[in-house]
Design an enzyme around this catalytic site. Structure first.
Site, short mmCIF file in Angstrom:
data_model
loop_
_atom_site.label_atom_id
_atom_site.label_comp_id
_atom_site.label_asym_id
_atom_site.label_seq_id
_atom_site.Cartn_x
_atom_site.Cartn_y
_atom_site.Cartn_z
N LYS A 42 3.49 8.48 9.56
CA LYS A 42 3.34 7.78 10.85
C LYS A 42 4.34 8.27 11.96
CE LYS A 42 0.62 4.57 8.51
NZ LYS A 42 0.70 3.71 7.28
N TYR A 90 0.90 -1.32 -0.08
CA TYR A 90 -0.04 0.08 -0.06
C TYR A 90 0.84 1.30 -0.13
CZ TYR A 90 -3.57 3.46 1.66
OH TYR A 90 -4.38 4.38 1.71
N ASP A 93 9.18 2.90 0.55
CA ASP A 93 8.05 3.23 1.07
C ASP A 93 8.30 3.07 2.77
OD1 ASP A 93 5.83 4.13 2.30
OD2 ASP A 93 4.40 3.56 0.87
C1 LIG Z 1 0.37 4.22 6.04
C2 LIG Z 1 0.78 4.06 5.02
C3 LIG Z 1 0.71 4.95 3.74
C4 LIG Z 1 -0.32 6.00 3.60
O1 LIG Z 1 -0.23 7.01 4.85
P1 LIG Z 1 -1.25 8.07 5.17
O2 LIG Z 1 -0.67 8.89 6.14
O3 LIG Z 1 -2.45 7.18 5.65
O4 LIG Z 1 -1.66 8.55 3.86
C5 LIG Z 1 1.53 4.70 2.75
N1 LIG Z 1 2.49 3.89 2.52
C6 LIG Z 1 2.45 3.14 3.74
C7 LIG Z 1 3.62 1.86 3.47
C8 LIG Z 1 1.76 2.99 4.76
O5 LIG Z 1 2.00 2.24 5.73
#
Ligand SMILES: *Cc1c(COP(=O)(O)O)cnc(C)c1O
Length: 432
Positions: free
Chosen positions: A272, A149, A244
């Site tokens: 995060k 994701y 990511d």
């Molecule tokens: C949570 C997450 C996102 C998206 O971040 P948001 O702050 O929810 O938009 C993108 N990449 C990874 C790997 C994630 O865990």
């Protein structure tokens, strides 16, 4: 002993009212508990390793507001720093010293990052990095992995077809085919599939983006050599490698998965943890690439609230707390105890299960495994996970409401919390 009689009347009332006000009653889909069944609890407050719902029930929390709460919720030092910052105003929309401080901390910590741009969410960070990858390479196609994701931007909303690497089709109505036609997908941990995509699309692929340790398909670690192999392939085909690390950054290790595994990508996205519970994202990487971002260069990307002083403050304080000697050793120790303990309990109560942990991130699949990719993960008994989740919740343990989410621990979780969780898990698994 273990509390099995919890009353959630108020949660139910609030959530019922929310249904009329917001789609599905929530601000983000997974919160609605659709994949585990039953009603979500409505939070009242959070502190340390615990959450309290509006009915006054207390839970041990393994979601940590989806990752940011690595020092524990509402850490007193973070709250104190925020109080102080609040007095100076909530938003500047202009340069501030705080941005320099957090930028330096991020650059010092994360091997790939020489310059950084702050944004407001992980989604935004991934959108920014995508445009930059394409601009720098002058190529449009990207490779992502099934089950990874990268936020909800159109180009990333591609679920892969069967096990075969294939051209992506949109995952959601409203995403035009044209937005995903340049998104190629491969199974995680499959270097051959990635190589085949590079061969079929010579000089067309801008780069490869991945969660170096997957958290959004459940917890899936990279096989030995996978990250190194991607580094070699991207070099060979003139493409960029993007980690990511929105989830793994400052969680898998202070310098993220790239520090842990010793593989340095060209670009990295963060979110995060670096916001310490306030909305932040960031992308960064090689100076020559980042220098293309406006206003230093022509690649446009902007944000009214970006670099917000409260968010910067919470991020700085959170990283400072993580720098204390022994933080990651502690996180790894308690999380290993939890992950190993859950597997042991599953074994002793007769459930096929597999899982694992790195630092403060863990997972448990109800399948014998091993799980190397999303296809493997999907073999899990999700109905069983739903019952497990409900049982844990009713006995005071809050797990992510999906088989396909990783779990998170924090510096606030004690050995006793872990022990208590395992006692509850044994109780629940015995009656699944
Ligand atoms: C949570 C997450 C996102 C998206 O971040 P948001 O702050 O929810 O938009 C993108 N990449 C990874 C790997 C994630 O865990």
């Amino acid at each position: 002993m273990v509390n099995t009689t919890i009353k959630t009347t108020k949660s139910q009332e609030v959530f019922a009212a929310a249904q009329n006000l917001m789609p599905g009653g929530v601000s983000s889909p997974v919160r609605a508990f659709k994949s585990v069944g039953g009603q979500p609890i409505v939070f009242d407050r959070v502190k340390g390793a615990y959450i309290w719902d509006v009915d006054g029930n207390q839970y041990i929390d393994y979601v940590g507001t989806w990752g940011p709460a690595i020092c524990g919720h509402a850490h007193p030092e973070v709250i104190a720093a925020l109080h102080e910052a609040l007095e100076k105003g909530t938003s500047f929309g202009a340069p501030s010293v705080l941005e320099n401080v957090l930028a330096e901390m991020v650059i010092d910590a994360v091997p790939s990052i020489e310059m950084v741009r702050f944004v407001n969410s992980g989604t935004e960070a991934c959108m920014g990095v995508l445009r930059l990858m394409r601009a720098f390479t002058n190529r449009d196609k990207i490779i992502k992995f099934e089950g990874c994701y990268h936020g909800h931007a159109d180009a990333f909303l591609v679920k892969a077809g069967s096990g075969v690497a294939t051209l992506g089709l949109p995952d959601s109505p409203g995403v035009p085919k044209s937005s995903t036609s340049t998104t190629l997908t491969a199974p995680f941990n499959d270097l051959e599939a990635v190589k085949a995509l590079f061969e079929e699309n010579r000089n067309e692929i801008a780069g490869v983006i991945l969660e170096p340790v997957v958290g959004n398909a459940g917890f899936i670690a990279p096989d030995a050599g996978f990250l190194e192999g991607l580094r070699e392939l991207t070099h060979e085909y003139g493409a960029l490698l993007v980690f990511d690390e929105v989830m793994t950054g400052f969680r898998i290790a202070y310098g993220g998965a790239q520090e842990k595994f010793g593989v340095t990508p060209d670009l990295t996205t963060l979110g995060k943890v670096i916001g310490g519970g306030l909305p932040v994202g960031a992308y960064g990487g090689r100076r020559d690439i980042m220098s293309m971002v406006a206003p230093a260069g022509p690649v446009y990307q902007a944000g009214t609230l970006s670099g917000n002083p409260l968010a910067m403050t919470a991020g700085i304080k959170t990283l400072e707390l993580l720098q204390k000697p022994g933080s990651y050793e502690y996180l790894d120790r308690i999380t290993k105890k939890l992950a190993d303990g859950l597997l042991q309990v599953a074994k002793e109560t007769g459930h096929a299960a597999c899982g694992g942990q790195i630092s403060a991130m863990f997972g448990l699949f109800f399948t014998s495994g091993p799980v190397h990719n999303y296809e493997d993960a999907k073999k899990s008994d999700t109905a069983k996970f739903g019952r497990f989740h409900r049982g844990m919740l009713e006995r005071g343990v809050y797990l992510a409401p999906s088989q396909f989410e990783a779990g998170f621990t924090s510096l606030a979780h004690t050995e006793e919390d872990i022990q208590q969780t395992l006692v509850v898990a044994r109780d629940v698994m015995s009656s699944l």
